[in-house]
Design a protein around this motif. Structure first.
Motif, PDB file in Angstrom:
ATOM      1  N   ILE A 115       0.838  -1.208   0.000  1.00  0.00           N
ATOM      2  CA  ILE A 115       0.000   0.000   0.000  1.00  0.00           C
ATOM      3  C   ILE A 115       0.867   1.249   0.000  1.00  0.00           C
ATOM      4  O   ILE A 115       1.842   1.345   0.734  1.00  0.00           O
ATOM      5  CB  ILE A 115      -0.957  -0.015   1.213  1.00  0.00           C
ATOM      6  N   THR A 116       0.453   2.187  -0.838  1.00  0.00           N
ATOM      7  CA  THR A 116       1.221   3.422  -1.011  1.00  0.00           C
ATOM      8  C   THR A 116       1.152   4.295   0.237  1.00  0.00           C
ATOM      9  O   THR A 116       0.218   4.222   1.009  1.00  0.00           O
ATOM     10  CB  THR A 116       0.637   4.220  -2.192  1.00  0.00           C
ATOM     11  N   GLN A 117       2.165   5.108   0.389  1.00  0.00           N
ATOM     12  CA  GLN A 117       2.261   5.980   1.559  1.00  0.00           C
ATOM     13  C   GLN A 117       1.235   7.109   1.566  1.00  0.00           C
ATOM     14  O   GLN A 117       0.798   7.537   2.609  1.00  0.00           O
ATOM     15  CB  GLN A 117       3.668   6.619   1.606  1.00  0.00           C
ATOM     16  N   HIS A 118       0.923   7.607   0.366  1.00  0.00           N
ATOM     17  CA  HIS A 118       0.231   8.893   0.300  1.00  0.00           C
ATOM     18  C   HIS A 118      -1.280   8.798   0.170  1.00  0.00           C
ATOM     19  O   HIS A 118      -1.914   9.695  -0.350  1.00  0.00           O
ATOM     20  CB  HIS A 118       0.785   9.714  -0.860  1.00  0.00           C
ATOM     21  N   ILE A 119      -1.827   7.692   0.620  1.00  0.00           N
ATOM     22  CA  ILE A 119      -3.267   7.523   0.447  1.00  0.00           C
ATOM     23  C   ILE A 119      -4.044   8.594   1.197  1.00  0.00           C
ATOM     24  O   ILE A 119      -3.836   8.826   2.384  1.00  0.00           O
ATOM     25  CB  ILE A 119      -3.705   6.138   0.948  1.00  0.00           C
ATOM     26  N   ALA A 120      -4.909   9.269   0.495  1.00  0.00           N
ATOM     27  CA  ALA A 120      -5.737  10.270   1.131  1.00  0.00           C
ATOM     28  C   ALA A 120      -7.201   9.858   1.092  1.00  0.00           C
ATOM     29  O   ALA A 120      -7.990  10.335   1.875  1.00  0.00           O
ATOM     30  CB  ALA A 120      -5.555  11.619   0.448  1.00  0.00           C
ATOM     31  N   ALA A 121      -7.532   8.977   0.188  1.00  0.00           N
ATOM     32  CA  ALA A 121      -8.923   8.551   0.064  1.00  0.00           C
ATOM     33  C   ALA A 121      -8.976   7.225  -0.666  1.00  0.00           C
ATOM     34  O   ALA A 121      -8.098   6.920  -1.460  1.00  0.00           O
ATOM     35  CB  ALA A 121      -9.729   9.585  -0.710  1.00  0.00           C
ATOM     36  N   TYR A 122      -9.988   6.457  -0.383  1.00  0.00           N
ATOM     37  CA  TYR A 122     -10.086   5.155  -1.032  1.00  0.00           C
ATOM     38  C   TYR A 122     -11.518   4.676  -0.958  1.00  0.00           C
ATOM     39  O   TYR A 122     -12.333   5.209  -0.201  1.00  0.00           O
ATOM     40  CB  TYR A 122      -9.155   4.141  -0.367  1.00  0.00           C
ATOM     41  N   GLN A 123     -11.811   3.669  -1.781  1.00  0.00           N
ATOM     42  CA  GLN A 123     -13.170   3.135  -1.802  1.00  0.00           C
ATOM     43  C   GLN A 123     -13.205   1.720  -1.266  1.00  0.00           C
ATOM     44  O   GLN A 123     -12.289   0.937  -1.482  1.00  0.00           O
ATOM     45  CB  GLN A 123     -13.734   3.178  -3.224  1.00  0.00           C
ATOM     46  N   VAL A 124     -14.265   1.427  -0.556  1.00  0.00           N
ATOM     47  CA  VAL A 124     -14.507   0.095  -0.013  1.00  0.00           C
ATOM     48  C   VAL A 124     -15.844  -0.378  -0.578  1.00  0.00           C
ATOM     49  O   VAL A 124     -16.802   0.396  -0.616  1.00  0.00           O
ATOM     50  CB  VAL A 124     -14.575   0.159   1.532  1.00  0.00           C
ATOM     51  N   MET A 125     -15.888  -1.612  -1.050  1.00  0.00           N
ATOM     52  CA  MET A 125     -17.146  -2.145  -1.573  1.00  0.00           C
ATOM     53  C   MET A 125     -17.872  -2.898  -0.465  1.00  0.00           C
ATOM     54  O   MET A 125     -17.252  -3.628   0.318  1.00  0.00           O
ATOM     55  CB  MET A 125     -16.883  -3.114  -2.735  1.00  0.00           C
ATOM     56  N   ASN A 306      -4.000   1.153  -9.641  1.00  0.00           N
ATOM     57  CA  ASN A 306      -4.281   0.612 -10.965  1.00  0.00           C
ATOM     58  C   ASN A 306      -4.581   1.755 -11.920  1.00  0.00           C
ATOM     59  O   ASN A 306      -5.341   2.658 -11.571  1.00  0.00           O
ATOM     60  CB  ASN A 306      -5.509  -0.313 -10.931  1.00  0.00           C
ATOM     61  N   PRO A 307      -3.996   1.727 -13.131  1.00  0.00           N
ATOM     62  CA  PRO A 307      -4.322   2.789 -14.089  1.00  0.00           C
ATOM     63  C   PRO A 307      -5.792   2.715 -14.493  1.00  0.00           C
ATOM     64  O   PRO A 307      -6.325   1.624 -14.698  1.00  0.00           O
ATOM     65  CB  PRO A 307      -3.402   2.503 -15.280  1.00  0.00           C
ATOM     66  N   ILE A 308      -6.439   3.866 -14.565  1.00  0.00           N
ATOM     67  CA  ILE A 308      -7.835   3.911 -15.010  1.00  0.00           C
ATOM     68  C   ILE A 308      -7.991   5.023 -16.043  1.00  0.00           C
ATOM     69  O   ILE A 308      -7.162   5.925 -16.123  1.00  0.00           O
ATOM     70  CB  ILE A 308      -8.819   4.147 -13.833  1.00  0.00           C
ATOM     71  N   LYS A 309      -9.044   4.930 -16.842  1.00  0.00           N
ATOM     72  CA  LYS A 309      -9.263   5.903 -17.918  1.00  0.00           C
ATOM     73  C   LYS A 309     -10.236   6.993 -17.511  1.00  0.00           C
ATOM     74  O   LYS A 309     -10.205   8.093 -18.035  1.00  0.00           O
ATOM     75  CB  LYS A 309      -9.799   5.189 -19.167  1.00  0.00           C
ATOM     76  N   LYS A 310     -11.155   6.673 -16.591  1.00  0.00           N
ATOM     77  CA  LYS A 310     -12.101   7.689 -16.153  1.00  0.00           C
ATOM     78  C   LYS A 310     -12.526   7.452 -14.713  1.00  0.00           C
ATOM     79  O   LYS A 310     -12.404   6.345 -14.198  1.00  0.00           O
ATOM     80  CB  LYS A 310     -13.312   7.770 -17.086  1.00  0.00           C
ATOM     81  N   ALA A 311     -13.012   8.520 -14.094  1.00  0.00           N
ATOM     82  CA  ALA A 311     -13.433   8.455 -12.695  1.00  0.00           C
ATOM     83  C   ALA A 311     -14.720   9.251 -12.525  1.00  0.00           C
ATOM     84  O   ALA A 311     -14.778  10.430 -12.855  1.00  0.00           O
ATOM     85  CB  ALA A 311     -12.339   9.009 -11.791  1.00  0.00           C
ATOM     86  N   GLY A 312     -15.746   8.586 -12.036  1.00  0.00           N
ATOM     87  CA  GLY A 312     -17.052   9.218 -11.867  1.00  0.00           C
ATOM     88  C   GLY A 312     -17.216   9.840 -10.488  1.00  0.00           C
ATOM     89  O   GLY A 312     -16.268   9.897  -9.701  1.00  0.00           O
ATOM     90  N   PRO A 313     -18.437  10.316 -10.186  1.00  0.00           N
ATOM     91  CA  PRO A 313     -18.706  11.005  -8.921  1.00  0.00           C
ATOM     92  C   PRO A 313     -18.311  10.203  -7.673  1.00  0.00           C
ATOM     93  O   PRO A 313     -18.535   8.988  -7.626  1.00  0.00           O
ATOM     94  CB  PRO A 313     -20.225  11.214  -8.963  1.00  0.00           C
ATOM     95  N   SER A 314     -17.727  10.877  -6.703  1.00  0.00           N
ATOM     96  CA  SER A 314     -17.287  10.344  -5.405  1.00  0.00           C
ATOM     97  C   SER A 314     -16.042   9.480  -5.504  1.00  0.00           C
ATOM     98  O   SER A 314     -15.597   8.913  -4.515  1.00  0.00           O
ATOM     99  CB  SER A 314     -18.376   9.512  -4.701  1.00  0.00           C
ATOM    100  N   MET A 315     -15.481   9.370  -6.685  1.00  0.00           N
ATOM    101  CA  MET A 315     -14.305   8.501  -6.840  1.00  0.00           C
ATOM    102  C   MET A 315     -13.027   9.275  -6.529  1.00  0.00           C
ATOM    103  O   MET A 315     -12.824  10.374  -7.016  1.00  0.00           O
ATOM    104  CB  MET A 315     -14.255   7.974  -8.265  1.00  0.00           C
ATOM    105  N   PRO A 316     -12.175   8.690  -5.673  1.00  0.00           N
ATOM    106  CA  PRO A 316     -10.862   9.289  -5.453  1.00  0.00           C
ATOM    107  C   PRO A 316      -9.888   8.795  -6.526  1.00  0.00           C
ATOM    108  O   PRO A 316      -9.867   7.608  -6.825  1.00  0.00           O
ATOM    109  CB  PRO A 316     -10.453   8.769  -4.069  1.00  0.00           C
TER     110      PRO A 316
END
Ligand code: GDP
Ligand code: MG
Length: 372
Positions: A115-125, A306-316
């Motif tokens: 896990i990266t050091q600089h995490i400021a936000a993340y999602q949990v399912m 993980n590389p992603i192409k787009k990020a929708g609402p509430s996504m960090p």
């Protein structure tokens, strides 16, 4: 619109042309009276000479941005979005352990160490639906963000260790949550410890006008342990129930706006910004302005890198491609034109430097100092 020349600037400012030529010379430019100057150069010269200068541009780009923030949403375009949750509480009451636990429950075994050091936000399912957690370093940071107008939080989890009860920072966290006018859920934590006095902690909360639901109040209290994982499913359920009641919505089909939670310089990627998308969808290739930083989104990464192409609402998302590191709490906007973004960024940089100098209340020594 006539170009600004050394001569016209000299007349406009009421300063000898020589002093302007000197400033330019110090900056490494040999100029003459009839040479034209860019707006930025003119502003920099004015700054150096201590003259207030207002350049009238045809468009008010800042005003156009305000409209982006305030855009009137068509109900039909709105869709439910995940709740954005901030965890607050007294030091050592178990915030970090809890968020680690919440994440690891969703992580493939073995990934935890990476896990990266600089995490400021993340999602949990949970139950097939996402919850976004924002990990501010503490309630002071939370308050600062709010003071800057960055209201990213939909609800607050107040972590209170059952063995310690309500402490000074618990009280401060409560007042921050109340000022933010967002619902609060209490995690009565470290419930695994033997001999904890739950009632005493609940009393402490009631004294702060946080009245537990089990006492007839309106604040849900969930018994948790970040250590054993006890109660965390119930906590996620309570969060999702609260989210359902409040129907947090956004329009995923528009250009993104949101907030920078944290930013840093990365060896390989250059400036990297942790954004949280609050409305719209952010895409690779979008032109972004954030504070006085701007650029095209070169790459985006989710909270697990993980590389992603787009990020929708509430996504960090972690975003690379900006020219510098934006300030935490700054809004970001997607603009149609890179030129507009650059112009705004330059205007803001200039305004920032002027303010800084004004607050220092002294004349700068050299051109380099102003530009540093
Ligand atoms: P933070 O300052 O609020 O982030 O607290 P930490 O998560 O760093 O936890 C502080 C200490 O409490 C650490 O030593 C943890 O191992 C311990 N701790 C955290 N959560 C629990 C819990 O649920 N039960 C027990 N027994 N210890 C915990
Ligand atoms: Mg911590």
């Amino acid at each position: 619109e006539a170009p600004i020349t050394v001569r016209s600037l000299s007349e406009g400012m009421g300063r000898p042309a020589n002093s302007i030529l000197q400033v330019l010379f110090k900056a490494g430019r040999m100029a003459t009276m009839n040479d034209s100057l860019t707006e930025e150069e003119a502003l920099e010269i004015a700054l150096e000479l201590g003259v207030e200068l207002e350049i009238k541009s045809g468009r008010d780009l800042e005003a156009e941005l305000e409209e982006l923030l305030e855009i009137d949403e068509d109900e039909a375009g709105l869709a439910l979005r995940p709740p954005v949750v901030t965890i607050l509480g007294h030091v050592d009451h178990g915030k970090t352990t809890m968020v680690d636990r919440l994440r690891s429950g969703n992580t493939a075994a073995g990934e935890a160490g990476g896990i990266t050091q600089h995490i400021a936000a993340y999602q949990v399912m949970h139950n097939g639906k996402a919850v976004t957690f924002v990990d501010t370093p503490g309630h002071a940071a939370f308050g600062e963000m709010r003071a800057r107008g960055a209201n990213v939080t939909d609800l607050v989890i107040l972590v209170v260790a059952a063995d310690d009860g309500v402490m000074p920072q618990t009280e401060e966290a409560i007042s921050h949550a109340k000022a933010a006018e967002v619902p609060m859920i209490v995690a009565l934590n470290k419930i695994d410890l033997p001999g904890v006095d739950e009632q005493k902690t609940l009393q402490g909360l009631a004294q702060q006008n946080v009245l537990p639901a089990e006492w007839g109040g309106d604040v849900e209290v969930v018994r948790t342990s970040g250590e054993t994982g006890q109660g965390l499913d119930e906590l996620l359920e309570t969060i999702q129930l609260t989210a359902e009641l409040n129907e947090y919505k956004a329009n995923p089909d528009r250009d993104a706006v949101g907030t920078c939670l944290e930013a840093f310089r990365n060896e390989g990627r250059g400036p990297v910004s942790w954004f949280i998308v609050q409305n719209g969808t952010l895409k690779v290739g979008d032109v972004v302005l954030c504070g006085s930083a701007y650029g095209k989104v070169r790459a985006m990464y989710d909270d697990r890198d993980n590389p992603i192409k787009k990020a929708g609402p509430s996504m960090p998302v972690k975003v690379s491609g900006l020219d510098e590191v934006p300030a935490a709490g700054a809004h970001f906007f997607v603009l149609k034109s890179l030129e507009d973004a650059r112009e705004l960024a330059e205007q803001r940089k200039f305004a920032g430097r002027s303010e800084e100098l004004a607050s220092m209340n002294q004349r700068p020594q050299t051109f380099d100092e102003i530009m540093a």
